[in-house]
Design a protein around this motif. Structure first.
Motif, PDB file in Angstrom:
ATOM      1  N   VAL A  12       0.819  -1.426  -0.020  1.00 36.51           N
ATOM      2  CA  VAL A  12      -0.059  -0.148  -0.054  1.00 36.51           C
ATOM      3  C   VAL A  12       0.949   1.334  -0.172  1.00 36.51           C
ATOM      4  O   VAL A  12       1.761   1.141   0.478  1.00 36.51           O
ATOM      5  N   GLN A  13       0.517   2.312  -0.602  1.00 37.59           N
ATOM      6  CA  GLN A  13       1.278   3.532  -0.465  1.00 37.59           C
ATOM      7  C   GLN A  13       0.956   4.210   0.881  1.00 37.59           C
ATOM      8  O   GLN A  13       0.136   4.171   1.551  1.00 37.59           O
ATOM      9  N   TYR A  14       2.159   5.166   1.114  1.00 35.38           N
ATOM     10  CA  TYR A  14       1.904   6.245   2.332  1.00 35.38           C
ATOM     11  C   TYR A  14       0.766   6.667   2.348  1.00 35.38           C
ATOM     12  O   TYR A  14      -0.028   7.355   1.363  1.00 35.38           O
ATOM     13  N   GLY A  16      -2.131   5.335   3.070  1.00 39.50           N
ATOM     14  CA  GLY A  16      -3.175   4.299   2.670  1.00 39.50           C
ATOM     15  C   GLY A  16      -3.846   3.573   3.838  1.00 39.50           C
ATOM     16  O   GLY A  16      -3.328   3.590   5.124  1.00 39.50           O
ATOM     17  N   PRO A  87       5.636   4.229   5.778  1.00 38.41           N
ATOM     18  CA  PRO A  87       6.752   3.197   5.711  1.00 38.41           C
ATOM     19  C   PRO A  87       7.290   2.312   7.099  1.00 38.41           C
ATOM     20  O   PRO A  87       7.443   1.176   6.960  1.00 38.41           O
ATOM     21  N   THR A  90       5.813  -0.903   7.872  1.00 42.33           N
ATOM     22  CA  THR A  90       6.272  -2.065   6.907  1.00 42.33           C
ATOM     23  C   THR A  90       6.935  -3.322   7.792  1.00 42.33           C
ATOM     24  O   THR A  90       7.697  -3.176   8.875  1.00 42.33           O
ATOM     25  N   VAL A 113       4.421  -0.900   3.082  1.00 44.39           N
ATOM     26  CA  VAL A 113       4.018   0.697   2.982  1.00 44.39           C
ATOM     27  C   VAL A 113       5.206   1.239   1.954  1.00 44.39           C
ATOM     28  O   VAL A 113       6.406   1.605   2.388  1.00 44.39           O
ATOM     29  N   SER A 114       4.697   1.702   1.062  1.00 44.18           N
ATOM     30  CA  SER A 114       5.916   2.382  -0.109  1.00 44.18           C
ATOM     31  C   SER A 114       5.525   3.980   0.207  1.00 44.18           C
ATOM     32  O   SER A 114       4.533   4.597   0.442  1.00 44.18           O
ATOM     33  N   SER A 115       6.976   4.517   0.106  1.00 39.31           N
ATOM     34  CA  SER A 115       6.965   6.005   0.341  1.00 39.31           C
ATOM     35  C   SER A 115       6.773   6.648  -1.098  1.00 39.31           C
ATOM     36  O   SER A 115       6.633   7.883  -1.286  1.00 39.31           O
TER      37      SER A 115
END
Length: 115
Positions: A12-14, A16, A87, A90, A113-115
């Motif tokens: 999921v993105q930052y 989210g 992030p 994670t 969690v991606s930044s």
């Protein structure tokens, strides 16, 4: 034999959201408490959230206001709703259940969690 099966992890993105589920084999009313730990790479396992059989909840400071733990006794399932993900959230998230002196664990579900 107690089985705990987690689901709901993913990428999921930052900022989210994700909802983790932990389904138990049999009634969860037999457990004094259930909850979630997480373990990030090269870090110790950390208790994230707990819910007791009375419905009392507790959270680690870093997730307060963002994560919500809940339970559905009819479905024998505990949930962890995670909002505003960062992030640093994670990790592999593990469900646990405690019944007096015994502790049971799920297999873990990865949250990234991606930044």
């Amino acid at each position: 034999q107690v089985q705990l099966v987690e689901s709901g992890g993913g990428l999921v993105q930052y900022g989210g959201s994700l909802r983790l589920s932990c389904a138990a084999s049999g009634s969860i009313l037999r457990f004094n408490a259930m909850g979630w730990y997480r373990q990030a790479p090269q870090k110790e396992r950390e208790l994230v959230a707990t819910i007791t059989s009375n419905g009392n909840t507790n959270y680690v400071d870093s997730v307060k206001g963002r994560f919500t733990i809940s339970r559905d006794n009819a479905k024998n399932t505990v949930y962890l709703l995670m909002n505003s993900l960062k992030p640093e959230d994670t990790a592999v998230y593990y469900c646990y259940a405690r019944n007096f002196g015994s502790v049971y664990w799920g297999q873990g579900t990865q949250v990234t969690v991606s930044s």
